[in-house]
Write a protein that holds these residues in place. Structure first.
Motif, PDB file in Angstrom:
ATOM      1  N   LYS A  79       1.040  -1.354  -0.034  1.00  0.00           N
ATOM      2  CA  LYS A  79      -0.067  -0.224  -0.114  1.00  0.00           C
ATOM      3  C   LYS A  79       0.932   1.272   0.036  1.00  0.00           C
ATOM      4  CE  LYS A  79      -3.785   2.717   0.653  1.00  0.00           C
ATOM      5  NZ  LYS A  79      -4.459   3.186  -0.791  1.00  0.00           N
ATOM      6  N   ARG A  81       1.643   5.197   0.282  1.00  0.00           N
ATOM      7  CA  ARG A  81       1.048   6.458   0.700  1.00  0.00           C
ATOM      8  C   ARG A  81       0.289   7.227  -0.434  1.00  0.00           C
ATOM      9  NH1 ARG A  81       4.232   9.223   5.482  1.00  0.00           N
ATOM     10  NH2 ARG A  81       5.699   7.570   5.992  1.00  0.00           N
ATOM     11  N   ASN A  82      -0.753   7.952  -0.162  1.00  0.00           N
ATOM     12  CA  ASN A  82      -1.576   8.373  -0.848  1.00  0.00           C
ATOM     13  C   ASN A  82      -1.303   9.838  -1.352  1.00  0.00           C
ATOM     14  OD1 ASN A  82      -2.337   9.033   1.906  1.00  0.00           O
ATOM     15  ND2 ASN A  82      -4.467   9.372   1.164  1.00  0.00           N
ATOM     16  N   GLY A  89       5.494   3.183   1.039  1.00  0.00           N
ATOM     17  CA  GLY A  89       4.411   2.987   1.786  1.00  0.00           C
ATOM     18  C   GLY A  89       4.770   1.587   2.643  1.00  0.00           C
ATOM     19  N   GLU A 108      -6.092   4.503   4.506  1.00  0.00           N
ATOM     20  CA  GLU A 108      -5.617   6.003   4.201  1.00  0.00           C
ATOM     21  C   GLU A 108      -5.929   6.575   5.556  1.00  0.00           C
ATOM     22  OE1 GLU A 108      -6.683   7.183   0.413  1.00  0.00           O
ATOM     23  OE2 GLU A 108      -5.329   5.529  -0.365  1.00  0.00           O
ATOM     24  N   HIS A 111      -7.890  10.175   5.366  1.00  0.00           N
ATOM     25  CA  HIS A 111      -8.993  10.087   4.686  1.00  0.00           C
ATOM     26  C   HIS A 111     -10.194   9.923   5.835  1.00  0.00           C
ATOM     27  CE1 HIS A 111     -12.472   8.958   2.005  1.00  0.00           C
ATOM     28  NE2 HIS A 111     -12.610   7.963   2.616  1.00  0.00           N
ATOM     29  N   HIS A 127      -0.291  11.405   5.321  1.00  0.00           N
ATOM     30  CA  HIS A 127      -0.613  10.455   3.985  1.00  0.00           C
ATOM     31  C   HIS A 127       0.047   8.967   4.651  1.00  0.00           C
ATOM     32  CE1 HIS A 127      -1.460  13.696   1.430  1.00  0.00           C
ATOM     33  NE2 HIS A 127      -0.289  14.328   1.907  1.00  0.00           N
ATOM     34  N   VAL A 129      -0.484   5.340   6.003  1.00  0.00           N
ATOM     35  CA  VAL A 129      -1.203   4.237   5.554  1.00  0.00           C
ATOM     36  C   VAL A 129      -1.113   3.111   6.251  1.00  0.00           C
ATOM     37  CG1 VAL A 129      -1.618   5.234   3.017  1.00  0.00           C
ATOM     38  CG2 VAL A 129       0.278   3.662   3.617  1.00  0.00           C
TER      39      VAL A 129
END
Length: 143
Positions: A79, A81-82, A89, A108, A111, A127, A129
């Motif tokens: 995963k 990072r966004n 990640g 996330e 979010h 950010h 995750v």
């Protein structure tokens, strides 16, 4: 049964993008270079002999980590990072002879914070995750 005993290791591999001399002033500059660290990281992970590896700050997931760890009998999930400005990640690798993957769920955190009415402005956003990986032990008798 003995085959149900597992070794789980969590390890921060220090992403290349964060391996800056200004953050690690007590470290020799050559020890921060990826060309030096990658072999040392693999040696440490080999010595730990984990059945499940939970790695943080993973960069080059497909080009390096999957290639190296699959040759050691692991399969993995990742995963990122966004953010377009973050290149790392988290990853979970598991020995394919001991486990099969049932499900994965990426989280996330920013979010979820914004959904609860929190302040997830760019100044606050980390950010960060997480990766939930559901595994099932393989039955030694059934493979």
């Amino acid at each position: 049964e003995e085959w149900l005993v597992s070794r789980v290791v969590s390890y921060n591999v220090l992403a290349k993008c964060y391996a800056k001399q200004k953050h690690f002033d007590a470290c020799k500059p050559e020890h921060l270079k990826w060309s030096e660290r990658r072999g040392a990281l693999l040696e440490v992970l080999d010595e730990l002999d984990a059945d499940i590896l939970c790695l943080q700050e993973v960069e080059d997931y497909d080009r390096f980590w999957v290639k190296e760890l699959s040759s050691r009998g692991y399969s993995g999930v990742y995963k990122k990072r966004n953010s377009d400005r973050k290149y790392d990640g988290c990853a979970t690798f598991f020995r394919t002879d001991k486990y099969e993957k049932l499900d994965i769920q990426g989280i996330e955190f920013d979010h979820h914070c914004s959904q609860r009415g929190g302040d997830a402005t760019p100044d606050f956003a980390t950010h960060n995750v997480a990766l939930i990986t559901v595994l099932r032990p393989r039955n030694r008798a059934n493979g």
